[in-house]
Motif scaffolding. Structure first.
Motif, PDB file in Angstrom:
ATOM      1  N   VAL A  28       7.193 -18.155  24.276  1.00 18.27           N
ATOM      2  CA  VAL A  28       7.095 -18.369  25.722  1.00 18.27           C
ATOM      3  C   VAL A  28       5.648 -18.481  26.220  1.00 18.27           C
ATOM      4  CG1 VAL A  28       9.337 -17.333  26.268  1.00 18.27           C
ATOM      5  CG2 VAL A  28       7.303 -15.873  26.162  1.00 18.27           C
ATOM      6  N   ALA A  29       4.686 -18.650  25.319  1.00 17.61           N
ATOM      7  CA  ALA A  29       3.323 -18.972  25.770  1.00 17.61           C
ATOM      8  C   ALA A  29       3.336 -20.396  26.328  1.00 17.61           C
ATOM      9  CB  ALA A  29       2.344 -18.861  24.608  1.00 17.61           C
ATOM     10  N   ASP A  30       2.270 -20.785  27.048  1.00 19.55           N
ATOM     11  CA  ASP A  30       2.256 -22.143  27.572  1.00 19.55           C
ATOM     12  C   ASP A  30       1.859 -23.129  26.477  1.00 19.55           C
ATOM     13  OD1 ASP A  30      -0.553 -22.311  27.368  1.00 19.55           O
ATOM     14  OD2 ASP A  30      -0.902 -22.073  29.502  1.00 19.55           O
ATOM     15  N   GLU A  31       1.777 -24.414  26.820  1.00 19.60           N
ATOM     16  CA  GLU A  31       1.584 -25.427  25.781  1.00 19.60           C
ATOM     17  C   GLU A  31       0.242 -25.302  25.067  1.00 19.60           C
ATOM     18  OE1 GLU A  31       0.007 -29.008  28.754  1.00 19.60           O
ATOM     19  OE2 GLU A  31       1.979 -29.145  27.799  1.00 19.60           O
ATOM     20  N   GLY A  32      -0.704 -24.592  25.669  1.00 22.17           N
ATOM     21  CA  GLY A  32      -1.986 -24.354  25.015  1.00 22.17           C
ATOM     22  C   GLY A  32      -2.060 -23.012  24.309  1.00 22.17           C
ATOM     23  N   GLY A  33      -0.954 -22.266  24.326  1.00 25.14           N
ATOM     24  CA  GLY A  33      -0.918 -20.964  23.680  1.00 25.14           C
ATOM     25  C   GLY A  33      -1.360 -19.817  24.564  1.00 25.14           C
ATOM     26  N   HIS A  34      -1.524 -20.082  25.870  1.00 26.32           N
ATOM     27  CA  HIS A  34      -2.009 -19.054  26.789  1.00 26.32           C
ATOM     28  C   HIS A  34      -0.866 -18.176  27.301  1.00 26.32           C
ATOM     29  CE1 HIS A  34      -6.207 -20.386  27.094  1.00 26.32           C
ATOM     30  NE2 HIS A  34      -5.719 -21.589  26.880  1.00 26.32           N
ATOM     31  N   VAL A  35      -1.243 -16.996  27.776  1.00 29.24           N
ATOM     32  CA  VAL A  35      -0.282 -15.996  28.236  1.00 29.24           C
ATOM     33  C   VAL A  35       0.413 -16.470  29.510  1.00 29.24           C
ATOM     34  CG1 VAL A  35      -0.011 -13.635  29.086  1.00 29.24           C
ATOM     35  CG2 VAL A  35      -1.593 -14.109  27.206  1.00 29.24           C
ATOM     36  N   THR A  36       1.734 -16.363  29.527  1.00 23.71           N
ATOM     37  CA  THR A  36       2.533 -16.621  30.721  1.00 23.71           C
ATOM     38  C   THR A  36       3.051 -15.292  31.263  1.00 23.71           C
ATOM     39  OG1 THR A  36       4.555 -16.850  29.418  1.00 23.71           O
ATOM     40  CG2 THR A  36       3.274 -18.866  29.822  1.00 23.71           C
ATOM     41  N   GLU A  37       3.579 -15.308  32.476  1.00 24.86           N
ATOM     42  CA  GLU A  37       4.151 -14.082  33.030  1.00 24.86           C
ATOM     43  C   GLU A  37       5.349 -13.620  32.207  1.00 24.86           C
ATOM     44  OE1 GLU A  37       2.992 -11.986  35.363  1.00 24.86           O
ATOM     45  OE2 GLU A  37       1.223 -13.277  35.212  1.00 24.86           O
ATOM     46  N   GLU A  65      -4.532 -27.653  14.321  1.00 24.66           N
ATOM     47  CA  GLU A  65      -3.098 -27.728  14.044  1.00 24.66           C
ATOM     48  C   GLU A  65      -2.342 -27.806  15.368  1.00 24.66           C
ATOM     49  OE1 GLU A  65      -1.913 -25.245  10.172  1.00 24.66           O
ATOM     50  OE2 GLU A  65      -2.472 -23.989  11.856  1.00 24.66           O
ATOM     51  N   GLN A  66      -1.171 -28.423  15.337  1.00 24.31           N
ATOM     52  CA  GLN A  66      -0.291 -28.408  16.498  1.00 24.31           C
ATOM     53  C   GLN A  66       0.378 -27.044  16.606  1.00 24.31           C
ATOM     54  OE1 GLN A  66       0.382 -30.806  18.941  1.00 24.31           O
ATOM     55  NE2 GLN A  66       1.402 -29.036  19.852  1.00 24.31           N
ATOM     56  N   LEU A  67       0.290 -26.421  17.759  1.00 22.02           N
ATOM     57  CA  LEU A  67       0.992 -25.160  17.948  1.00 22.02           C
ATOM     58  C   LEU A  67       2.497 -25.401  17.953  1.00 22.02           C
ATOM     59  CD1 LEU A  67      -1.903 -24.398  18.977  1.00 22.02           C
ATOM     60  CD2 LEU A  67      -0.776 -22.897  20.638  1.00 22.02           C
ATOM     61  N   SER A  68       3.227 -24.451  17.425  1.00 23.60           N
ATOM     62  CA  SER A  68       4.675 -24.467  17.584  1.00 23.60           C
ATOM     63  C   SER A  68       4.984 -24.194  19.052  1.00 23.60           C
ATOM     64  CB  SER A  68       5.300 -23.392  16.689  1.00 23.60           C
ATOM     65  OG  SER A  68       6.702 -23.456  16.715  1.00 23.60           O
ATOM     66  N   PRO A  69       6.044 -24.781  19.623  1.00 26.81           N
ATOM     67  CA  PRO A  69       6.328 -24.571  21.044  1.00 26.81           C
ATOM     68  C   PRO A  69       6.376 -23.091  21.416  1.00 26.81           C
ATOM     69  CG  PRO A  69       7.732 -26.284  20.175  1.00 26.81           C
ATOM     70  CD  PRO A  69       7.013 -25.703  18.988  1.00 26.81           C
ATOM     71  N   GLY A  70       5.592 -22.720  22.402  1.00 24.91           N
ATOM     72  CA  GLY A  70       5.578 -21.338  22.864  1.00 24.91           C
ATOM     73  C   GLY A  70       4.727 -20.398  22.046  1.00 24.91           C
ATOM     74  N   GLN A  71       4.038 -20.904  21.007  1.00 24.20           N
ATOM     75  CA  GLN A  71       3.217 -20.046  20.158  1.00 24.20           C
ATOM     76  C   GLN A  71       1.957 -19.608  20.896  1.00 24.20           C
ATOM     77  OE1 GLN A  71       1.665 -22.029  16.684  1.00 24.20           O
ATOM     78  NE2 GLN A  71       0.738 -20.177  15.845  1.00 24.20           N
ATOM     79  N   MET A  72       1.529 -18.386  20.667  1.00 22.21           N
ATOM     80  CA  MET A  72       0.298 -17.876  21.239  1.00 22.21           C
ATOM     81  C   MET A  72      -0.908 -18.453  20.517  1.00 22.21           C
ATOM     82  SD  MET A  72       1.562 -13.908  21.531  1.00 22.21           S
ATOM     83  CE  MET A  72      -0.034 -13.236  22.005  1.00 22.21           C
ATOM     84  N   GLY A  73      -2.059 -18.448  21.195  1.00 25.42           N
ATOM     85  CA  GLY A  73      -3.301 -18.919  20.601  1.00 25.42           C
ATOM     86  C   GLY A  73      -4.436 -17.947  20.855  1.00 25.42           C
ATOM     87  N   ILE A  74      -5.470 -18.067  20.006  1.00 23.32           N
ATOM     88  CA  ILE A  74      -6.702 -17.304  20.208  1.00 23.32           C
ATOM     89  C   ILE A  74      -7.858 -18.096  19.588  1.00 23.32           C
ATOM     90  CG2 ILE A  74      -6.432 -15.886  18.117  1.00 23.32           C
ATOM     91  CD1 ILE A  74      -7.525 -13.498  19.893  1.00 23.32           C
TER      92      ILE A  74
END
Length: 368
Positions: A28-37, A65-74
């Motif tokens: 449930v992260a956004d498309e860039g891997g950022h935190v959502t509510e 790499e392409q993030l998996s849908p909803g994957q977190m990033g750092i």
């Protein structure tokens, strides 16, 4: 006698109980891997629910790499501030939070890898995802090791209580360990000493960035449970070597989407004897290394897992699906309701659009 609610410590990290939320794909992260509510709420609910330590879902260390849908990033510094907010709330509940660092490799949908790199130790098609990666060059390997180290430093700056390397379940670091997928003829292929070199060097790169005291954990397969996979004897070698290098804790899992039927990561459980399905591997590793071992896989029943920590050299119990079903399971047990976890291991919680227990989905969709 050990209790699951003992207060313990390792690597300077204080844990209010022996329960760990094992890294779980939240989706449930956004498309860039950022935190959502929505992601924020999942973790806050876990902390309120009593678990002592949370390990996040697999978190991307690079955007090549392409993030998996909803994957977190750092993968860049823009994540630091938002993770500080998340971490501060988790810490208010006396709960630790550790970020799991990962590279997907070929475990991604073919339709989602367009325009992005797909790496593997060798150009061998993933038997489940049907994606063929490009074999990593030495330059690629060096880049990714640096990306892991930089991500770990961001985690440290954000205030995470440690990092966990994801070297299990068929993701890229795991693929390096697996002979079927690693057919290299250079120093990163062949013997287990060479196949594990990617992990050893990645660990060392991280340690150099974060210093000698920051907690670094690893999640690793006990066995790949597939033809021409990594064996348990090879897993033991990797764990022993990592312990000598300074790893702080080891979570023993097993399998991947390439594994034989019901020998993968999320196994069906229809009888008590099918619970705790990686415990014998975790126990044997625990006899051979001097850092804490975390047992994951089918932990459901309070009395049984209490025996596990008292009769075997296992210090911590990790759960995933039971906490998807009941985020407050640990608090329920601590309050005296000792019934087994409600999770029936149907595996219908893992879906695109966000991980959610099917029973909870029904509650959400029920007429008001």
């Amino acid at each position: 006698m050990k209790s699951l609610f003992d207060q313990t410590e390792f690597a300077g990290l204080k844990l209010k109980n022996r329960f760990i939320r094992s890294a779980t794909y939240d989706g449930v992260a956004d498309e860039g891997g950022h935190v959502t509510e929505e992601l924020f709420q999942i973790y806050e609910n876990l902390a309120k629910g009593g678990v002592g330590t949370i390990i996040t879902g697999l978190t991307a260390v690079t955007d090549r790499e392409q993030l998996s849908p909803g994957q977190m990033g750092i993968y860049d510094d823009s994540f630091i501030t938002e993770y500080k907010r998340l971490i501060n709330v988790i810490h208010q509940h006396d709960t630790n939070i550790i970020v799991q660092l990962a590279s997907l490799g070929s475990q991604n949908s073919p339709s989602e890898t367009t325009g992005k790199v797909v790496w593997g130790p060798s150009a061998v098609e993933d038997s489940n995802y049907k994606v063929t990666p490009q074999e990593m060059t030495l330059e690629d390997i060096s880049f990714l090791q640096t990306a892991f180290a930089d991500a770990a430093l961001r985690a440290q700056k954000a205030g995470f209580d440690g990092i966990q390397l994801h070297a299990a379940h068929g993701y890229l670091l795991s693929k390096f360990l697996t002979p079927y997928y690693n057919r290299r003829t250079d120093n990163y292929g062949g013997t287990i000493e060479n196949r594990a070199r990617m992990i050893f060097e990645t660990y060392q790169a991280i340690r150099e960035k974060v210093g000698p005291t920051y907690p670094i954990l690893i999640k690793i397969n006990s066995d790949d449970f597939m033809d021409d996979g990594m064996s348990f004897e090879e897993c033991k070698y990797v764990c022993q070597k990592l312990t000598a290098l300074g790893i702080n804790a080891v979570e023993i899992s097993g399998g991947s989407p390439s594994s034989r039927l019901n020998e993968g990561v999320v196994r069906g459980i229809k009888a008590p004897e099918q619970e705790e399905y990686f415990k014998r591997y975790a126990a044997e590793i625990g006899q051979e290394i001097h850092v804490p071992v975390i047992a994951v896989g089918g932990n459901r029943e309070f009395t049984s897992i209490t025996k596990l920590i008292n009769e075997l050299p296992i210090e911590y119990i990790a759960l995933s699906r039971p906490l998807i079903c009941e985020s407050d399971l640990i608090k329920r047990w601590q309050d005296g309701d000792m019934k087994s976890a409600k999770c029936v291991s149907c595996n219908k919680c893992f879906r695109r659009g966000g991980t959610l227990c099917i029973f909870n989905r029904r509650k959400q969709s029920a007429p008001q």
